[in-house]
Design a protein around this motif. Structure first.
Motif, PDB file in Angstrom:
ATOM      1  N   TYR A   3       0.748  -1.360  -0.472  1.00  0.00           N
ATOM      2  CA  TYR A   3       0.125  -0.364  -0.455  1.00  0.00           C
ATOM      3  C   TYR A   3       1.329   1.297   0.242  1.00  0.00           C
ATOM      4  O   TYR A   3       0.838   2.427  -0.817  1.00  0.00           O
ATOM      5  N   LYS A   6       1.399   2.057  -3.589  1.00  0.00           N
ATOM      6  CA  LYS A   6       0.594   2.835  -4.593  1.00  0.00           C
ATOM      7  C   LYS A   6      -0.346   4.242  -3.772  1.00  0.00           C
ATOM      8  O   LYS A   6      -0.479   5.142  -4.833  1.00  0.00           O
ATOM      9  N   ASP A  53      -7.463   2.355  -4.058  1.00  0.00           N
ATOM     10  CA  ASP A  53      -6.129   0.591  -3.777  1.00  0.00           C
ATOM     11  C   ASP A  53      -5.423   0.500  -2.167  1.00  0.00           C
ATOM     12  O   ASP A  53      -5.830  -0.703  -1.504  1.00  0.00           O
ATOM     13  N   LEU A  56      -7.815   0.813   1.468  1.00  0.00           N
ATOM     14  CA  LEU A  56      -8.359  -0.100   1.137  1.00  0.00           C
ATOM     15  C   LEU A  56      -7.156  -2.077   2.185  1.00  0.00           C
ATOM     16  O   LEU A  56      -7.816  -2.628   2.477  1.00  0.00           O
ATOM     17  N   ALA A  57      -6.347  -1.104   0.914  1.00  0.00           N
ATOM     18  CA  ALA A  57      -5.117  -2.422   1.351  1.00  0.00           C
ATOM     19  C   ALA A  57      -4.674  -2.132   2.799  1.00  0.00           C
ATOM     20  O   ALA A  57      -4.063  -3.253   3.345  1.00  0.00           O
ATOM     21  N   LYS A  61      -8.534  -4.823   2.419  1.00  0.00           N
ATOM     22  CA  LYS A  61      -9.287  -5.297   1.289  1.00  0.00           C
ATOM     23  C   LYS A  61      -9.056  -4.303   0.087  1.00  0.00           C
ATOM     24  O   LYS A  61      -7.729  -3.795  -0.350  1.00  0.00           O
ATOM     25  N   ASN A  62      -9.979  -5.993  -0.728  1.00  0.00           N
ATOM     26  CA  ASN A  62      -9.698  -5.325  -2.291  1.00  0.00           C
ATOM     27  C   ASN A  62     -10.641  -5.403  -2.976  1.00  0.00           C
ATOM     28  O   ASN A  62     -11.477  -6.305  -2.952  1.00  0.00           O
ATOM     29  N   ARG A  70     -12.616  -3.731 -12.504  1.00  0.00           N
ATOM     30  CA  ARG A  70     -12.969  -2.915 -10.984  1.00  0.00           C
ATOM     31  C   ARG A  70     -14.005  -1.446 -11.718  1.00  0.00           C
ATOM     32  O   ARG A  70     -14.376  -1.293 -11.786  1.00  0.00           O
ATOM     33  N   TYR A  75     -15.892  -0.587  -4.891  1.00  0.00           N
ATOM     34  CA  TYR A  75     -15.458   0.466  -4.490  1.00  0.00           C
ATOM     35  C   TYR A  75     -16.283   1.003  -2.971  1.00  0.00           C
ATOM     36  O   TYR A  75     -16.556   1.466  -2.432  1.00  0.00           O
TER      37      TYR A  75
END
Length: 128
Positions: A3, A6, A53, A56-57, A61-62, A70, A75
């Motif tokens: 993450y 990201k 993302d 959520l990571a 979660k993803n 997606r 989301y």
């Protein structure tokens, strides 16, 4: 940690989008060149997805892919369970950048800047 990568990537998208937006020029509260606004909004929206993302990571979660893509509703569903403030930022960025800025060609500077602020809120949430 994945993450963190990201987050860094989403910040890079934000910077690139801001640089692209500068090329649009402004006059009387509106951007002058739609091409650069649309391009900046598209870049920024991709960064929004990276930041979301990352957020959520942090929670393990993803968003599941549907046929290799997606969906925004996926989301929203996950963010609803985690944090409504982050959900609101996501929705503001989605509608402002993706729908209005990229597809709609909205040129009002306040609207675009507000959407960029929502993007920055997502990055902040991912960093916390």
């Amino acid at each position: 940690m994945d993450y963190l990568k990201k987050i860094t990537e989403s910040e890079r998208y934000l910077q690139n989008a801001q640089e692209t937006l500068k090329k649009a020029g402004r006059e009387n509260g509106y951007f002058k060149d739609e091409k650069y606004v649309r391009s900046a909004c598209g870049i920024a929206y991709l960064g929004v997805l990276k930041a979301t993302d990352a957020y959520l990571a942090k929670y393990g979660k993803n968003v599941p892919d549907k046929k290799g893509r997606r969906h925004v509703d996926n989301y929203r569903e996950i963010l609803t369970q985690l944090n409504n403030k982050v959900l609101n930022s996501f929705n503001a960025a989605y509608y402002g950048l993706h729908i209005d800025g990229y597809y709609g060609g909205v040129l009002k500077a306040k609207s675009i800047f507000s959407s960029f602020e929502a993007f920055e809120e997502l990055i902040s949430a991912a960093k916390k």
